[in-house]
Design an enzyme around this catalytic site. Structure first.
Site, short mmCIF file in Angstrom:
data_model
loop_
_atom_site.label_atom_id
_atom_site.label_comp_id
_atom_site.label_asym_id
_atom_site.label_seq_id
_atom_site.Cartn_x
_atom_site.Cartn_y
_atom_site.Cartn_z
N SER A 139 69.38 45.92 51.02
CA SER A 139 68.57 46.71 51.95
C SER A 139 67.39 45.93 52.51
CB SER A 139 68.04 47.94 51.19
OG SER A 139 66.87 48.42 51.79
N GLY A 140 67.26 45.95 53.84
CA GLY A 140 66.12 45.28 54.46
C GLY A 140 64.81 45.91 54.03
N LEU A 141 64.82 47.23 53.94
CA LEU A 141 63.61 47.95 53.51
C LEU A 141 63.20 47.49 52.12
CD1 LEU A 141 61.49 50.23 53.59
CD2 LEU A 141 63.30 51.80 52.84
N ASP A 184 58.89 46.53 56.51
CA ASP A 184 60.27 46.36 56.98
C ASP A 184 60.25 46.07 58.49
OD1 ASP A 184 63.01 46.40 57.10
OD2 ASP A 184 63.22 48.58 56.97
N ASP A 190 71.92 43.99 54.80
CA ASP A 190 71.34 44.69 55.94
C ASP A 190 70.67 43.59 56.77
OD1 ASP A 190 69.71 46.05 57.67
OD2 ASP A 190 68.52 47.05 56.11
N ASP A 214 69.40 43.52 59.66
CA ASP A 214 68.49 43.97 60.73
C ASP A 214 69.14 43.74 62.10
OD1 ASP A 214 66.76 44.79 58.79
OD2 ASP A 214 65.46 43.04 58.90
N GLU A 217 72.02 45.90 63.49
CA GLU A 217 71.70 47.14 64.20
C GLU A 217 71.28 46.82 65.62
OE1 GLU A 217 68.78 47.80 61.11
OE2 GLU A 217 67.26 48.20 62.63
N LYS A 264 62.30 44.26 64.22
CA LYS A 264 62.69 45.67 64.13
C LYS A 264 61.64 46.48 63.35
CE LYS A 264 64.07 47.29 60.75
NZ LYS A 264 65.30 47.46 59.99
N ASN A 290 61.63 50.00 60.67
CA ASN A 290 62.52 50.87 59.91
C ASN A 290 62.84 52.13 60.71
OD1 ASN A 290 62.97 53.25 57.85
ND2 ASN A 290 63.54 51.33 56.84
N SER A 291 64.10 52.56 60.63
CA SER A 291 64.57 53.69 61.45
C SER A 291 63.82 54.99 61.17
CB SER A 291 66.05 53.92 61.18
OG SER A 291 66.76 52.74 61.44
N ARG A 327 75.81 48.56 63.52
CA ARG A 327 75.07 49.80 63.23
C ARG A 327 74.51 50.35 64.53
NH1 ARG A 327 70.17 49.94 58.87
NH2 ARG A 327 68.68 51.20 60.01
N HIS A 384 73.95 55.69 62.06
CA HIS A 384 72.76 56.08 61.31
C HIS A 384 72.16 57.36 61.88
CE1 HIS A 384 70.01 55.69 58.21
NE2 HIS A 384 69.18 54.76 58.66
#
Ligand code: SPV
Ligand code: MG
Length: 561
Positions: A64-66, A76, A103, A105, A132, A138, A140-141, A177, A208
């Site tokens: 996970s990037g986060l 992130d 991930d 990104d 993504e 980026k 975080n979403s 993504r 997502h």
């Protein structure tokens, strides 16, 4: 998990890993994607969390990037460089045998950066990357997702194509993504983009959503059908039962950040408790023992590898130091502590002895305590207590130590808590191949002292240059050997090979069970061994040891280095 070579951190000795061949990580990941059931990836953010995920039974991991950012303590937002991410991923990959999807990104740049990323991931045995369709750097979403700008669709398709063209192994997976739902563009745009990425060669689509129910995700899947596998991240719509995902035919569900979040909760609790209590009593029972860390790190594999690859030297021994008696001849010096704890050059005698052992790699030292046992407290030692020290002798102390140790796969050196000796004597003793070996001082005449009893030895030959090259053996040991038959004085050191330790244990137990057993001495044990036909090798030296029996000896010990 078994204690043998099951999980192979490369750093923990891939060379010793001889398990049956299994599918490559890339093949495993491809199989997850093609499986007709829903499969799960667990978030991991470093080597140990990856290993924990594998042990829990997961078939794949999500880098996970986060969480990779969080474990570095940064945001992130691509604040950690892609090579820093890669470095951590390498530890995760080394620590596990299951595949990892990174991930990735936005691919850390344009198509060119993506190509390089794919090559570097393959080199590190990372099996998949998800990119993504947003802009670098980026965000975080779940942080202002609606305000986030999407990548140009065609540019993103080029990135996918470049990645697919760069991969060396056909089974390496690229997941595209789609952030259209996150950015508020709705199902139409999500479909349009998913279709474009699919055509560009993406092996799967990750759709997502930050909605707290799965409606938009399910709507997408209904419309998408089985054009390609679909991956989802139900962090926000976690209340949706997994069976719904199963019924809809999703391919992979990612539990995207729950290991990091659980670790944070546990760390916060422990830190707060330790800060508040200023001791470890409360926290100790809530956390894993240190040996659980050793297990997860694969410490047992290293032990096996050391036995395989390190030369068998004297270091493969442990020691028992007999230090139960008071040493009353030292008067008030031993009023509150046993002789082994009397200070010499600012440290207890015992510390000097232990240092000598450690200097030749004998780290497992067990001390038998008796008189004023509470005064015998030094770090890194094991203790056995002879509470009957007043009515028993040294052999009984040895008996207790041998019984407590149980079966051990190492050679043994026995010595006393009041005898100092030079390192080379110990080293030579531990390097002998014979089952039993002792050290004897050929300069015994120099130290003859009527007030001091000593154990003399008669050997197969006296000390000489010739004896140095011969295997001199013990013929007799005792206090009453005639001077013209005496070849040396026993220095209180006995080495026993690992093969002979069971015989030693048996002999000691038998003597201790006998009529005078409780007051028997180590020399009496040596006599019994000789009677039993055992060969006892004798190594001569001249001086370089000190039996501390008197105040004069304490003074002499002060200059013994
Ligand atoms: C991550 O785990 O870093 C993800 C998933 O990208 S999410 O945080 O939901 O965007
Ligand atoms: Mg991410």
């Amino acid at each position: 998990m078994s204690e043998t070579l099951t999980v192979p951190p490369v750093s923990a000795g891939e060379t010793t890993n001889r398990d049956a061949p299994r599918p490559s990580k890339n093949q495993q990941f491809r199989a997850l994607l093609n499986s007709d059931q829903v499969e799960f990836l667990l978030e991991a953010h470093n080597g140990i969390s990856a290993r924990i995920g594998e042990e829990a039974g997961f078939k794949g991991l999500w880098g996970s990037g986060l969480c990779l950012s969080a474990q570095y303590g940064v945001r992130d937002n691509n604040e950690a460089s892609w090579t820093q991410v890669l470095e951590m991923l390498e530890f995760m990959s080394d620590a596990t045998r299951i595949p990892i999807m990174l991930d990735g990104d936005t691919g850390y740049g344009n198509f060119n950066n993506m190509r390089r990323l794919v090559r570097k991931l393959e080199q590190r045995d990372v099996s998949a990357v998800c990119i993504e369709d947003k802009l670098f750097p980026k965000t975080n979403s779940f942080i202002g997702g609606h305000r986030q700008q999407l990548a140009d669709m065609d540019e993103f398709c080029g990135k996918i194509k470049a990645g697919k063209d760069a991969q060396q192994d056909d089974d390496f997976v690229i997941v595209a993504r789609v952030e259209a739902l996150i950015a508020g563009w709705g199902l139409g745009e999500a479909m349009r983009r998913a279709e474009a990425y699919h055509r560009a060669g993406a092996d799967a689509i990750l759709m997502h959503s930050s909605a707290t129910n799965a409606d938009e995700i399910l709507a997408f899947k209904r419309e998408w059908g089985d054009r390609s596998p679909v991956v989802i991240v139900p962090t926000k719509y976690y209340k949706t039962p997994t069976d719904v995902f199963r019924d809809y035919g999703f391919s992979v569900v990612i539990w995207a950040n729950h290991i990091m979040r659980s670790a944070v909760a546990a760390m916060q609790e422990a830190a707060t408790m330790i800060a508040r209590d200023q001791n470890l009593l409360g926290v100790e029972e809530r956390i894993v023992p240190v040996k659980e860390l050793f297990r997860l790190q694969g410490a047992s594999e290293l032990e096996i590898a050391e036995r395989l690859y390190l030369p068998e030297k004297g270091a493969k021994a442990r020691a028992i130091v007999l230090a139960a008696s008071r040493g009353s001849e030292l008067g008030e010096l031993t009023e509150n502590k046993p002789k082994a704890m009397v200070q010499v050059r600012g440290e207890p005698l015992l510390s000097h002895i232990v240092s000598t052992y450690q200097s030749v790699g004998v780290n497992g030292v067990t001390v038998v305590r008796g008189y004023k046992k509470d005064a015998v407290q030094l770090p890194e030692l094991a203790y056995v207590d002879n509470d009957d020290y007043e009515t028993t002798g040294e052999l009984y102390s040895l008996h207790l130590a041998l019984e407590k140790a149980g079966e051990q796969d190492e050679a043994l050196v026995v010595s006393y808590g009041d005898v100092l000796f030079r390192k080379y004597i110990l080293e030579a003793l531990t390097e002998t191949e014979e089952d039993f070996a002792i050290a004897a001082d050929a300069n015994w005449l120099e130290s003859v002292n009527r007030y001091r009893s000593a154990d003399y030895v008669r050997c197969s030959m006296p000390n000489s240059r010739h004896a140095f090259y011969s295997h001199v053996t013990l013929e007799e040991i005792g206090e009453d050997i005639a001077p013209d038959e005496t070849h040396g004085e026993w220095m209180g050191l006995l080495k026993v090979s690992k093969e002979a330790v069971p015989r030693l244990r048996e002999a000691v137990a038998e003597i201790c069970a006998g009529p005078d057993g409780r007051t028997a001495t180590v020399p009496s044990l040596l006599r019994v061994l000789l009677d039993r036909g055992e060969k006892v090798r004798v190594l001569y030296s001249t001086g370089h040891w000190l039996d501390v029996d008197s105040l004069d000896d304490i003074v002499a010990a002060g200059s013994f280095e």
